[in-house]
Scaffold this motif. Structure first.
Motif, PDB file in Angstrom:
ATOM      1  N   ALA A 406      45.460  33.670  33.803  1.00  0.00           N
ATOM      2  CA  ALA A 406      44.990  35.038  33.990  1.00  0.00           C
ATOM      3  C   ALA A 406      45.525  35.623  35.291  1.00  0.00           C
ATOM      4  N   VAL A 407      45.383  36.937  35.411  1.00  0.00           N
ATOM      5  CA  VAL A 407      45.698  37.631  36.663  1.00  0.00           C
ATOM      6  C   VAL A 407      44.511  38.506  37.030  1.00  0.00           C
ATOM      7  N   TRP A 408      44.358  38.781  38.319  1.00  0.00           N
ATOM      8  CA  TRP A 408      43.224  39.566  38.801  1.00  0.00           C
ATOM      9  C   TRP A 408      43.524  40.083  40.195  1.00  0.00           C
ATOM     10  N   GLN A 409      42.704  41.025  40.646  1.00  0.00           N
ATOM     11  CA  GLN A 409      42.792  41.565  42.000  1.00  0.00           C
ATOM     12  C   GLN A 409      41.574  41.134  42.804  1.00  0.00           C
ATOM     13  N   LYS A 410      41.742  41.037  44.109  1.00  0.00           N
ATOM     14  CA  LYS A 410      40.638  40.662  44.990  1.00  0.00           C
ATOM     15  C   LYS A 410      39.796  41.898  45.297  1.00  0.00           C
TER      16      LYS A 410
END
Length: 483
Positions: A406-410
């Motif tokens: 997966a990918v995500w932002q902080k």
């Protein structure tokens, strides 16, 4: 999703199928399951009661033989009778038909499943958008209610806009974030959700279009749709809703207003920049498009103070500003507020009086104490510190188990991480398998029909060990489905 708090007694001398038959008869004869009510499928009821399907089949067969229920292929099993003397009395109303024609639409099926599953013992709630019980200041709350017990306060109805001392405290609080509003332009509501309900029935006509972010928390509700409105999402980028598209969408959709969550957006966690806030307000002013600013996550910043609210730049009464104590202090208090032009606030106050005759006076007095004593400010410092620890722990766990999935932002505040899964898998299957293994998810498609590969991960509610265990096991389920 069928649930019940009743379970058959497996140590009883009464056969299990007979216990189930008696349970269903009681539901029917007490009027809880009325004529037309659709019984749960045999497998569903068997799983819920912890018995074999054959046991439920036997119970249903007995009820069919007694003429109480009827099973038809393709339409399930329904209640068709409730007493033996039905033929000699007037039949009861078909409440099922009333439910179907009611003006308020039911929750989305997945949202209903989530709402019910949240109360399953020991379930790991990876998407729940509320403070953990450990973050709610129960000792301070007890102290405040103890102080109230020794004071002369009113326990009756308050004036339509809400308790004046509370509106005065909120007016003082709003000044600290750049909003100058008199108590007369503030309405106390039972949380921001009630604010949206009042706006939907009080300010918009049927057929209106409401613009919002895409995705948006608003899409998981039917509050506007039930009042005959349409929702239209405007794409976001890393700075928030794309204000440059508002004019185009407003013209195409003949939109009546715009709804936004600029601070730690639900579900993406995005923080709208100062420039974007000003651009959005300027555009809405040019287009004469009223704006609802839902700022319930505002105080949950971690590293630095936020840009000022959009409302703080509003000199023309274009913005209705929503705030609440539910996300930052306690959802149980049910205290929120609307800030706007006095004629609008007075109109919404009148509708609220018709609806519930005012929010709880005891909760309002408690909120006064939280603000006036300085407890609220102190609590916010503590809850920010704890939420930051939770965010960092969750990000570390995601890096450990989801770095290739997966990918995500902080996020820099709030409750949420917007997780985009890389493998193309069925989110419905993921939801069902996770739930069967005691993990409750919030799929992205409840916030946007096209967000099929997303999950809203919350670090605010579950204990840290459960977050670790839940994400670890979830990664294994994702890998299994991706094969």
């Amino acid at each position: 999703m069928f649930t019940t708090d009743w379970k058959p007694n497996k140590s009883s001398s009464v056969p299990l199928h007979r216990q189930i038959t008696d349970f269903i008869k009681e539901k029917i004869t007490n009027g809880e399951w009325t004529i037309g009510y659709k019984l749960p499928p045999q497998r569903t009821l068997a799983k819920e009661l912890g018995v074999n399907r054959s046991t439920v089949v036997t119970a249903y067969d007995e009820l069919i033989a007694e003429g109480l229920i009827e099973g038809k292929s393709g339409s399930g099993t329904r209640v068709v009778n409730n007493t033996w003397n039905l033929l000699v009395t007037m039949p009861p109303p078909d409440w099922t038909s009333y439910v179907k024609v009611g003006t308020h639409k039911p929750n989305l099926p997945t949202i209903q499943e989530i709402n019910q599953a949240e109360f399953i013992p020991d379930i790991i709630r990876l998407g729940t958008g509320e403070l953990s019980p450990n973050l709610i200041p129960s000792m301070a709350m007890k102290k405040i209610f103890h102080q109230l017990a020794n004071r002369e306060i009113s326990y009756g109805y308050e004036e339509p806009k809400g308790l004046l001392p509370l509106r005065e405290q909120i007016a003082n609080y709003l000044k600290t974030i750049g909003i100058y509003a008199s108590p007369s332009s503030i309405l106390i509501v039972s949380g921001a959700l009630q604010a949206l309900q009042l706006i939907s029935v009080g300010l918009l006509h049927k057929g209106s279009t409401v613009l919002t972010e895409k995705p948006s928390y608003l899409h998981s509700l039917n509050v506007f749709q039930s009042a005959g409105m349409r929702l239209m999402g405007i794409p976001m980028d890393k700075e928030g809703i794309q204000a440059k598209l508002v004019k185009q969408y407003k013209k195409q959709q003949k939109a009546a207003l715009l709804y936004t969550i600029p601070s730690f957006h639900n579900p993406t966690g995005t923080l709208m920049t100062m420039d974007r806030r000003k651009q959005l307000l300027d555009t809405c002013q040019q287009e004469q498009l009223p704006l609802i600013e839902d700022d319930v996550y505002r105080e949950l910043w971690f590293d630095e103070h936020l840009p000022k609210p959009i409302k703080s730049f509003d000199k023309n009464g274009l913005v209705l500003y929503l705030g609440s104590l539910s996300k930052s202090l306690s959802p149980g208090l049910r205290i929120g507020w609307i800030v706007g032009p006095e004629p609008v606030v007075e109109h919404l106050a009148d509708i609220k009086m018709q609806t519930d005759y005012g929010s709880s006076s005891l909760s309002q007095w408690a909120a006064v104490e939280w603000f006036s004593s300085g407890f609220y400010s102190k609590h916010l410092n503590e809850v920010r510190e704890q939420l930051k620890i939770r965010r960092d722990f969750t990000l570390d766990t995601l890096n450990k188990y989801f770095s290739d999935l997966a990918v995500w932002q902080k996020p820099t505040g709030g409750f949420y991480i917007w997780l985009r899964l890389l493998p193309l898998i069925s989110m419905r299957k993921l939801f069902e398998i996770a739930l069967s293994e005691g993990i409750l998810l919030n799929p992205g498609n409840v916030y946007d029909h096209h967000a099929e590969q997303y999950l809203r991960i919350s670090y605010s509610f579950a204990p840290l060990p459960e977050i670790h265990d839940g994400l670890k096991r979830l990664s294994m389920i994702v890998k299994m489905l991706a094969k």
